[in-house]
Design an enzyme around this catalytic site. Structure first.
Site, PDB file in Angstrom:
ATOM      1  N   ASN A  62       0.857  -1.188   0.000  1.00 26.57           N
ATOM      2  CA  ASN A  62       0.000   0.000   0.000  1.00 26.57           C
ATOM      3  C   ASN A  62       0.893   1.238   0.000  1.00 26.57           C
ATOM      4  OD1 ASN A  62      -2.287   1.579   0.089  1.00 26.57           O
ATOM      5  ND2 ASN A  62      -2.774   1.153   2.232  1.00 26.57           N
ATOM      6  N   THR A  63       0.343   2.351  -0.426  1.00 20.49           N
ATOM      7  CA  THR A  63       1.078   3.611  -0.404  1.00 20.49           C
ATOM      8  C   THR A  63       0.540   4.504   0.714  1.00 20.49           C
ATOM      9  OG1 THR A  63      -0.417   4.605  -2.031  1.00 20.49           O
ATOM     10  CG2 THR A  63       1.591   3.561  -2.865  1.00 20.49           C
ATOM     11  N   HIS A  64       1.416   5.406   1.174  1.00 15.22           N
ATOM     12  CA  HIS A  64       1.036   6.388   2.188  1.00 15.22           C
ATOM     13  C   HIS A  64       1.642   7.724   1.803  1.00 15.22           C
ATOM     14  CE1 HIS A  64       0.037   8.272   5.913  1.00 15.22           C
ATOM     15  NE2 HIS A  64       1.305   8.456   6.241  1.00 15.22           N
ATOM     16  N   ASP A 108      -0.427   1.974   8.448  1.00 14.52           N
ATOM     17  CA  ASP A 108       0.770   2.546   7.828  1.00 14.52           C
ATOM     18  C   ASP A 108       2.035   2.186   8.608  1.00 14.52           C
ATOM     19  OD1 ASP A 108      -0.996   3.786   6.012  1.00 14.52           O
ATOM     20  OD2 ASP A 108      -1.193   5.535   7.313  1.00 14.52           O
ATOM     21  N   ASP A 155       0.553  -4.633   7.124  1.00 13.53           N
ATOM     22  CA  ASP A 155       0.459  -5.486   8.305  1.00 13.53           C
ATOM     23  C   ASP A 155      -0.802  -5.100   9.074  1.00 13.53           C
ATOM     24  OD1 ASP A 155       1.096  -3.124   9.624  1.00 13.53           O
ATOM     25  OD2 ASP A 155       3.072  -3.798  10.306  1.00 13.53           O
ATOM     26  N   ALA A 156      -0.903  -5.519  10.330  1.00 12.66           N
ATOM     27  CA  ALA A 156      -2.128  -5.294  11.093  1.00 12.66           C
ATOM     28  C   ALA A 156      -2.257  -3.865  11.607  1.00 12.66           C
ATOM     29  CB  ALA A 156      -2.190  -6.273  12.269  1.00 12.66           C
ATOM     30  N   GLY A 157      -1.218  -3.053  11.483  1.00 11.27           N
ATOM     31  CA  GLY A 157      -1.274  -1.681  11.941  1.00 11.27           C
ATOM     32  C   GLY A 157      -1.756  -0.735  10.857  1.00 11.27           C
TER      33      GLY A 157
END
Length: 210
Positions: free
Chosen positions: A111-113, A149, A145-147
């Site tokens: 994913n991107t942030h 970002d 992951d589960a967090g």
């Protein structure tokens, strides 16, 4: 013997500009990847139309159409898995994936942030960067992951904050950098392979047997 193109499943929620950048890149056989399916969490978005124009299969799965969020997450994992992805790209996908999805596709979902992680996580990265007064921000590609970002970083690109920037002007320049970063990094993941080792993403690992 040439390696097969790596299979990308891309998930979208909106206009699909990052998806289009990947579709354009995949048109070159040397890129090493192909978009084999595009999924969305809502009907009628331009990202789906882009996929359909490119002849790429699509699917839609809404949270409202499932018994609860956990059921949606499990069904999303199943639908993505039907296309046997080597890499799953969340390209402007506005839902957090959960335990079932990560159990099935963790370690190969990116994913991107719109900030330089770990700075400014969440939905307001450009606005938070401006409010803090930083002189440089940017974008990050990370393994989900589960967090929020918080995953291992695949790639980052710096974007200077200019005098007079607004949230909109800064975010627009970040988006341009983000598209280039995404195309470059996903191409490397496809051609070179990759592995996640703790907080490090290492290129050059074979993914043929995934």
């Amino acid at each position: 013997m040439p390696r097969r193109p790596r299979r990308l499943v891309v998930l979208v929620s909106g206009s699909g500009t990052n998806l289009q950048a990947l579709l354009d890149a995949c048109a070159d056989p040397a890129y090493g990847a192909e978009v084999v399916a595009v999924g969305a969490d809502r009907d009628g978005v331009e990202g789906l139309a882009r996929a359909e124009r490119a002849g790429v299969p699509t699917f839609v799965l809404t949270v409202a159409g499932c018994a609860d969020r956990a059921a949606w997450d499990a069904e999303l994992a199943r639908l993505v898995g039907e296309h046997r992805p080597d890499v799953v790209v969340l390209a402007g996908f506005m839902k957090l994936v959960g335990d079932a999805f990560l159990a099935a596709h963790g370690g190969r979902t990116v994913n991107t942030h719109p900030a330089l992680s770990p700075a400014f996580p969440g939905m307001r990265g450009p606005a938070d960067a401006l409010a803090y007064g930083v002189k440089v921000t940017g974008c990050t590609l990370f393994v989900v992951d589960a967090g929020v970002d918080t995953g291992a970083i695949v790639a980052q690109t710096a974007v200077p904050v200019e005098d007079g920037d607004t949230e909109a002007s800064l975010h627009e320049r970040i988006k341009v950098a983000e598209r280039a970063m995404l195309v470059d990094a996903v191409g490397r993941m496809a051609r070179e392979g990759f592995a996640v080792e703790g907080r490090t993403v290492r290129f050059g690992a074979d993914v043929e047997d995934r």
